[in-house]
Motif scaffolding. Structure first.
Motif: not given
Length: 378
Positions: A165-168, A173-178, A200-205, A223-227
């Motif tokens: 999750y995002c500190a800010d 959060l965009v992308g894979p989450r778990y 698109q596999t990078d996780t970013t805020c 099909s996917k578990t992230g955002n």
């Protein structure tokens, strides 16, 4: 030759560390003394029929695969054939290993023939732990379950049980989450990137974006578990033994359901903040049995079409054959929806009573009335 009768635990006493098989009743057995071929006193030969057998007791030895990191299990001493149930807390793992978050609360073992415990079902598994990632950037990490507190020393083994999750808090959060901790990645936490393109596999805020979190429903595969971003889609399907109700499947005949990411109905964020919709609709999957196919007669009750699987686990289904037919095996008239999600379908066969009676009479009266038998067949 003479015989004596005795009972288990009376004339027969097992040696130390051995006992009769579990469930052995206190029953008599016969011991015979044959002295017909000897001349010296007390030199006859004893023999028995269905002799009692003493087996090794099971105490601490257990049969576990070599790659399993179990150190010890707290067993109680039992006879051969007996079962014993141990809790997760009674299992000790080797250093650096622990039981997974998804491990069962208890496990059942059976005492085998050589005094060794064998797993009666799934064996417990001790897995390697992981370490938490460095939190020097925008991302922080926690357990996905709210009631599970983070231990900064190690990460418990599990699948998709750690959440980034995002500190800010104004970012999303965009992308894979778990993330998961398993031996598949040398016990290093790794993101679930299933369903994301390679680029698109990078996780970013990020800010000023609307994203959606994966819908949560029991028995569902996504099909996917992230955002995902606004307008992107999740494809849902039910796990084996689970299913959408029949009404939903009329609209989605391929047994999948597509959920599109939309903005939340109520938006309390400012324009500078990111927006996350964690309340996407997800149709429920139901555990049970599907409607019966290939049976030409009638079933009672009829399958449920909405709000449930067609038949629920444990539900009885009564089969009735069409006119001029009957069940091949009468005792199979009532079947039950099993835990595995199946219903056994009985067979209907055509009525043929007169022919069966005629053949039966022929078998009784013999060849002397052959002409009568032929008349019956015709």
């Amino acid at each position: 030759t003479s015989a004596i009768n005795a009972e288990y635990g009376d004339a027969v006493i097992c040696g130390e560390g051995t006992a009769f098989e579990a469930g052995t009743s206190s029953s008599e057995y016969e011991v015979s003394c044959d002295s017909s071929s000897v001349t010296e006193a007390n030199s006859g030969l004893l023999s028995c029929t269905s002799c009692p057998v003493c087996h090794l007791l099971c105490t601490t030895e257990f049969n576990i695969p070599e790659d399993n990191a179990i150190q010890a299990i707290s067993f109680s001493s039992v006879n051969k054939g007996a079962t014993v149930t141990v809790t997760k807390e009674e299992i000790t793992c080797k250093d650096g290993h622990i039981m997974s978050l998804s491990a069962a609360d208890s496990y059942t073992f059976t005492c085998g023939a050589k005094g060794t415990f064998e797993c009666a079902g799934d064996c417990p598994i001790c897995e390697g732990t992981c370490t938490w990632p460095d939190e020097t950037g925008d991302l922080l990490y926690r357990y996905a379950l709210e009631d599970l507190e983070r231990d900064d020393t190690v990460v418990i083994p599990g699948v998709n049980h750690v959440e980034a999750y995002c500190a800010d808090e104004t970012q999303v959060l965009v992308g894979p989450r778990y993330m998961s901790c398993t031996g598949l990645n040398n016990n290093t936490l790794y993101y679930d990137t299933t369903g994301y393109p390679d680029n698109q596999t990078d996780t970013t805020c990020q800010t000023n974006l609307t994203v959606c979190g994966a819908p949560v429903a029991e028995g569902v595969t996504l099909s996917k578990t992230g955002n995902v971003l606004l307008g992107d889609e999740y494809t849902m399907s039910c796990n084996q033994g689970w299913m959408f109700d029949l009404d939903l499947r009329e609209s989605w005949p391929d047994s999948t359901f597509v959920v599109t990411c939309v903005a939340p109905a109520v938006n309390e964020s400012t324009e500078a903040e990111g927006i996350i919709n964690d309340n996407l609709y997800s149709p429920p999957c139901y555990k049970g049995c599907d409607e019966v196919e290939g049976f030409t007669g009638t079933l009672a009750p009829s399958p449920t079409t909405a709000g449930s699987a067609p038949y629920t686990t444990g539900q009885d289904v009564t089969f009735s054959c069409p006119t001029d037919y009957h069940l091949a095996i009468a005792s199979e008239k009532v079947q039950q929806c099993s835990d595995s999600g199946t219903i056994t379908v009985p067979e209907c066969v055509e009525d043929n009573d007169e022919e069966e009676v005629g053949q039966g009479q022929c078998a009784v009266v013999g060849l002397g009335l052959l002409s009568l038998c032929l008349a019956m067949w015709l």
